[in-house]
Design an enzyme around this catalytic site. Structure first.
Site, PDB file in Angstrom:
ATOM      1  N   HIS A 208       0.903  -1.096  -0.025  1.00  0.00           N
ATOM      2  CA  HIS A 208       0.113   0.187   0.000  1.00  0.00           C
ATOM      3  C   HIS A 208       0.847   1.069  -0.009  1.00  0.00           C
ATOM      4  O   HIS A 208       2.140   1.090   0.163  1.00  0.00           O
ATOM      5  CB  HIS A 208      -0.879  -0.007   1.172  1.00  0.00           C
ATOM      6  CG  HIS A 208      -0.335  -0.052   2.542  1.00  0.00           C
ATOM      7  ND1 HIS A 208       0.761   0.758   2.838  1.00  0.00           N
ATOM      8  CD2 HIS A 208      -0.401  -1.144   3.545  1.00  0.00           C
ATOM      9  CE1 HIS A 208       1.047   0.424   4.150  1.00  0.00           C
ATOM     10  NE2 HIS A 208       0.418  -0.568   4.582  1.00  0.00           N
TER      11      HIS A 208
ATOM     12  N   CYS B 220      -6.008 -15.438  25.796  1.00  0.00           N
ATOM     13  CA  CYS B 220      -7.505 -15.681  25.252  1.00  0.00           C
ATOM     14  C   CYS B 220      -7.388 -16.908  24.379  1.00  0.00           C
ATOM     15  O   CYS B 220      -6.440 -17.203  23.400  1.00  0.00           O
ATOM     16  CB  CYS B 220      -7.894 -14.534  24.138  1.00  0.00           C
ATOM     17  SG  CYS B 220      -9.613 -15.139  23.400  1.00  0.00           S
TER      18      CYS B 220
ATOM     19  N   CYS C 201     -12.273 -10.124  26.005  1.00  0.00           N
ATOM     20  CA  CYS C 201     -11.493  -9.988  24.424  1.00  0.00           C
ATOM     21  C   CYS C 201     -12.650  -9.559  23.585  1.00  0.00           C
ATOM     22  O   CYS C 201     -14.018  -9.918  23.470  1.00  0.00           O
ATOM     23  CB  CYS C 201     -11.210 -11.556  24.067  1.00  0.00           C
ATOM     24  SG  CYS C 201     -10.746 -11.712  22.346  1.00  0.00           S
TER      25      CYS C 201
ATOM     26  N   CYS D 226      -8.355 -16.738  20.727  1.00  0.00           N
ATOM     27  CA  CYS D 226      -7.446 -16.002  19.707  1.00  0.00           C
ATOM     28  C   CYS D 226      -6.121 -16.727  19.684  1.00  0.00           C
ATOM     29  O   CYS D 226      -5.160 -16.487  18.765  1.00  0.00           O
ATOM     30  CB  CYS D 226      -7.112 -14.553  20.308  1.00  0.00           C
ATOM     31  SG  CYS D 226      -8.456 -13.665  20.424  1.00  0.00           S
TER      32      CYS D 226
ATOM     33  N   HIS E 249     -13.932 -12.434  21.030  1.00  0.00           N
ATOM     34  CA  HIS E 249     -14.871 -13.477  21.532  1.00  0.00           C
ATOM     35  C   HIS E 249     -15.839 -13.366  22.638  1.00  0.00           C
ATOM     36  O   HIS E 249     -16.359 -14.040  23.247  1.00  0.00           O
ATOM     37  CB  HIS E 249     -13.651 -14.697  22.102  1.00  0.00           C
ATOM     38  CG  HIS E 249     -12.901 -15.181  20.860  1.00  0.00           C
ATOM     39  ND1 HIS E 249     -11.710 -14.462  20.497  1.00  0.00           N
ATOM     40  CD2 HIS E 249     -12.995 -16.007  19.806  1.00  0.00           C
ATOM     41  CE1 HIS E 249     -10.973 -15.265  19.280  1.00  0.00           C
ATOM     42  NE2 HIS E 249     -12.138 -15.902  18.774  1.00  0.00           N
TER      43      HIS E 249
ATOM     44  N   LYS F 286      -9.800   1.994   5.326  1.00  0.00           N
ATOM     45  CA  LYS F 286     -10.543   1.506   4.652  1.00  0.00           C
ATOM     46  C   LYS F 286     -12.114   1.943   5.039  1.00  0.00           C
ATOM     47  O   LYS F 286     -13.039   2.072   4.203  1.00  0.00           O
ATOM     48  CB  LYS F 286     -10.442  -0.165   4.709  1.00  0.00           C
ATOM     49  CG  LYS F 286      -9.511  -0.715   3.787  1.00  0.00           C
ATOM     50  CD  LYS F 286      -9.426  -2.120   4.011  1.00  0.00           C
ATOM     51  CE  LYS F 286      -8.154  -2.701   3.332  1.00  0.00           C
ATOM     52  NZ  LYS F 286      -7.920  -4.092   3.643  1.00  0.00           N
TER      53      LYS F 286
ATOM     54  N   HIS G 214       3.981   1.613   2.369  1.00  0.00           N
ATOM     55  CA  HIS G 214       5.040   0.749   1.798  1.00  0.00           C
ATOM     56  C   HIS G 214       5.715   1.761   0.859  1.00  0.00           C
ATOM     57  O   HIS G 214       6.988   1.835   0.702  1.00  0.00           O
ATOM     58  CB  HIS G 214       4.840  -0.542   1.492  1.00  0.00           C
ATOM     59  CG  HIS G 214       4.054  -1.306   2.183  1.00  0.00           C
ATOM     60  ND1 HIS G 214       3.009  -2.103   2.064  1.00  0.00           N
ATOM     61  CD2 HIS G 214       4.529  -1.954   3.646  1.00  0.00           C
ATOM     62  CE1 HIS G 214       2.521  -2.957   3.038  1.00  0.00           C
ATOM     63  NE2 HIS G 214       3.434  -2.692   4.007  1.00  0.00           N
TER      64      HIS G 214
ATOM     65  N   LYS H 127      -5.959  10.056   8.652  1.00  0.00           N
ATOM     66  CA  LYS H 127      -5.439   9.059   8.373  1.00  0.00           C
ATOM     67  C   LYS H 127      -6.196   8.207   7.270  1.00  0.00           C
ATOM     68  O   LYS H 127      -7.332   8.407   7.041  1.00  0.00           O
ATOM     69  CB  LYS H 127      -5.496   8.109   9.660  1.00  0.00           C
ATOM     70  CG  LYS H 127      -4.180   8.191  10.435  1.00  0.00           C
ATOM     71  CD  LYS H 127      -4.274   7.140  11.536  1.00  0.00           C
ATOM     72  CE  LYS H 127      -3.220   7.494  12.731  1.00  0.00           C
ATOM     73  NZ  LYS H 127      -3.513   6.825  13.715  1.00  0.00           N
TER      74      LYS H 127
END
Length: 630
Positions: free
Chosen positions: A19, A127, A144, A130, A147, A299, A22, A296
């Site tokens: 992206h 967790c 968590c 995880c 979860h 998405k 990089h 920033k």
RNA sequence: GGCGGUGUAGCUCAGCUGGUUAGAGCACACGACUCAUAAUCGUGGAGUCGGCGGUUCAAGUCCGCCCACCGCCA
């Protein structure tokens, strides 16, 4: 002995595709690498990919692939990305390569043998869902977030690196070497971190939990975790400890990173080197982040910029140039497609590309393509002076990592060349020798610019030189005026270097008539609005032509005993003597404004005819100057 | 909460160790020119240099406090 230069990018983690972050770091590194090659350094430029860790194993599993196949594919995408952006790396290191694993194990063993690695128990909130430890920060209401389960307190055996032991040394080193971490703001940040205990660093994970990694040589039940795996790439790629490259380029290393990985590179990495008795790198260069619309990129905001799409549309050189020129290195910078187009059109198409075009046309038309070297005269003094110091100035800026200034310096020179052409007007010169002198000077200047801009614009500057019949050149070839050989001939044909780009906005304004309010229809206003105007009858006492403008007249008025000066665009409509004595309508409380150096205290009212002629409003009957109009 | 950074013309940014009327590019307006990619060159306009206070003969530039945004640490 030639000077050596070694520059690196971080190795990029293959859990994400390439992206703009990089790309930005890598372009900056490529700029440095290319500059140093052109400036006579024996240069080595390293990039690569970081391919181990549980995240990768999981991502591979999700994609239904073996980890190795998965990382092969993503790593290839990075290579492809750098191909698009013309990144001139000399080596591409992958942490799954055996040459890398070998060094990592060797280095770990060395430090273990020296006693700087010990086994300890790590206790944390684990967790089960995880399959990892969570930090306090990650928890939401003590649970968590993924979860919804309270993590359990669990102990785990980890190996630790005695990092704290080297804290004092590192702080001392940074204090003694001001340029070690650049720019300075980041240096201060690191010193702040080092002013308090940093603790020891957990460097392994049990293989039962993390399988995709490099085994510890003395304990195959554990794999090394992130730091020793990733950071050592900078020397493993050189063939540490016996490789020729390692001997040649280390420690003259400059690491380019983004500010998000400051701590790993400024604290972990130097202490790791110190522990292995390896000389520490020369510079850590820390870049800012690129922002879209001042925020920033993310998405969810939908404002993510894709430099590879931009490259397809405008060419990779334009993208490189824009990112390097628009924002000062080290600070966050705001970028946008509109900004790219503006920069491209203004600097590259108009200033540089058009200069090439105009001078090529003249050389071909007036001199059949041949340039004769003539000693510069008084008319060339400014250009020659600028050319003499240019390479050194650019070099200075590059050393300070001020890439934007380095490029601006060359652009100023290009603008100077355009000014020079306008002043010397070669299309009017009859003396053939003088004409040669001007054309040669401009082409020689372009030749210089083509080299100094090449680190940012490698493809286009090679094309520019081709359009001038020149091949590869180095900085040493353009230190000063007059390096172009006498009798040099330009090729007859050359394509437009930077075709102008029309932005979406501009296109729109071209086809949709501007929505300026028509002069004869104004918005409705209230009486209060009107009452704000102080309209007066004024008598013209004297009129002079404006010293600096053909269209303007400077008018002295009598406004009922008060005298004031008004500047108006009436010179094409009234002769000065014709106005004297007239009684006219004045807007008296208009904010005073300077017009070409003369301050105007008000404005005369006039009607504009269909053909554009102006007619001053005059009272129909005799009234005193100063009378109020309403 | 602590530390650090940033805040300068509509936009993107220069302004080093304090010193003549605060600059550049883009955009805008006008003018010049015609070799050129409707280009180039010139001229013009505005900015309480985030705010308040202080040091100094002199501060955007040093000090203090405050505000906004960002980062690091806790």
């Amino acid at each position: 002995m030639t000077k050596t230069f070694y520059v690196t990018t971080p190795i990029y983690y293959v859990n994400a595709e390439p992206h703009i972050g990089h790309a930005y770091t890598t372009i900056n590194a490529d700029f440095l690498a290319r500059w140093h090659r052109l400036d006579g350094y024996d240069t080595f430029f390293l990039t690569g990919t970081d391919e181990h860790g549980e995240k990768i194993a999981q991502a591979a599993a999700r994609a239904g692939k073996q980890p190795q196949q998965f990382v092969d594919e993503v790593s290839a995408k990075f290579k492809k990305a750098w191909e698009i952006l013309h990144i001139s790396y000399d080596d591409f290191i992958r942490t799954t390569e055996s040459r890398h694993k070998k060094v990592v194990q060797q280095y770990l063993q060395e430090i273990y043998d020296r006693g700087d690695i010990y086994y300890g128990e790590y206790e944390g909130l684990y967790c089960v869902g995880c399959e990892r430890f969570l930090t306090e920060k990650e928890l939401v209401d003590g649970k968590c977030p993924d979860h919804g389960v309270e993590p359990e307190l669990r102990r785990e055996g980890n190996y630790f690196f005695k990092m704290e032991k080297y804290r004092a040394w590192l702080r001392d080193h940074i204090n003694k070497n001001p340029g070690f971490i650049r720019p300075e703001r980041y240096r201060n940040e690191v010193l702040a971190i080092l002013s308090e205990p940093i603790g020891d660093l957990s460097i392994s994970r049990p293989k039962s939990r993390v399988s995709w990694g490099i085994e510890l040589p003395w304990d195959p039940e554990h794999v090394t975790y992130v730091w020793f795996d990733a950071l050592l790439n900078y020397i493993s790629a050189l063939g540490y400890p016996e490789g020729e490259r390692y001997k040649k380029y280390w420690p003259a290393a400059q690491h380019m990173i983004g500010k998000d990985i400051l701590k790993t590179h400024a604290v972990f990495w130097p202490t790791m080197l110190k522990a292995g008795d390896v000389e520490v790198y020369r510079h850590l260069n820390v870049g800012g982040h690129l922002l879209a619309e001042g925020r920033k990129m993310s998405k969810s905001l939908g404002n993510v910029i894709n430099p590879f799409e931009w490259s397809e549309k405008y060419g990779s050189d334009a993208v490189r140039y824009y990112l390097l020129k628009e924002t000062p290195y080290g600070l966050d910078g705001v970028v946008s497609e509109e900004g790219l187009i503006e920069r491209y059109n203004a600097d590259l198409a108009n200033d540089l590309g058009n200069l090439l075009q105009r001078v090529r046309t003249m050389v071909l038309k007036y001199r059949e393509g041949v340039l004769c070297r003539r000693e510069p005269g008084a008319g060339e003094a400014v250009v020659v002076a600028a050319a003499e110091g240019l390479a050194a100035k650019v070099r200075g800026y590059v050393r300070e990592l001020r890439f934007n200034q380095a490029l601006e310096e060359v652009l100023q020179f290009v603008r100077l060349l355009n000014r020079y052409v306008n002043e010397r007007e070669p299309w009017k010169i009859n003396d053939p020798e003088d004409l040669d002198r001007v054309l040669y000077t401009v082409v020689d200047g372009l030749r210089t610019a083509s080299v100094l801009l090449a680190p940012a614009l490698p493809v286009k500057m090679a094309e520019l030189r081709a359009a001038l019949g020149l091949g590869e050149l180095s900085v040493a070839d353009v230190e000063g005026w007059g390096g172009l050989p006498d009798g040099h001939k330009l090729p007859a044909e050359a394509p437009i270097l930077f075709p102008k780009v029309e932005s979406e906005k501009k296109k729109q304004s071209k086809y949709i008539p501007a929505k300026k309010p028509k002069k004869d229809e104004a918005a409705t206003i209230t009486y209060e609005d009107f009452a704000k105007l102080d309209l007066r009858v004024a008598q013209v006492k004297g009129v002079e032509k404006h010293p600096n403008a053909d269209r303007l007249l400077v008018i002295r008025l009598d406004v009922g005993g008060e005298e004031r000066t008004v500047v108006g665009g009436l010179a094409e409509h009234y002769a000065p003597e014709e106005l004297v004595g007239k009684k006219v309508a004045l807007l008296a409380n208009l904010k005073p404004r300077k017009l070409r150096g003369v301050v105007s205290h008000g404005m005369l009212l006039a009607a504009e005819g269909a053909d554009g002629t102006l007619a001053l409003l005059e009272p129909g009957r005799e009234v005193e100057p100063g009378s109020k109009i309403s």
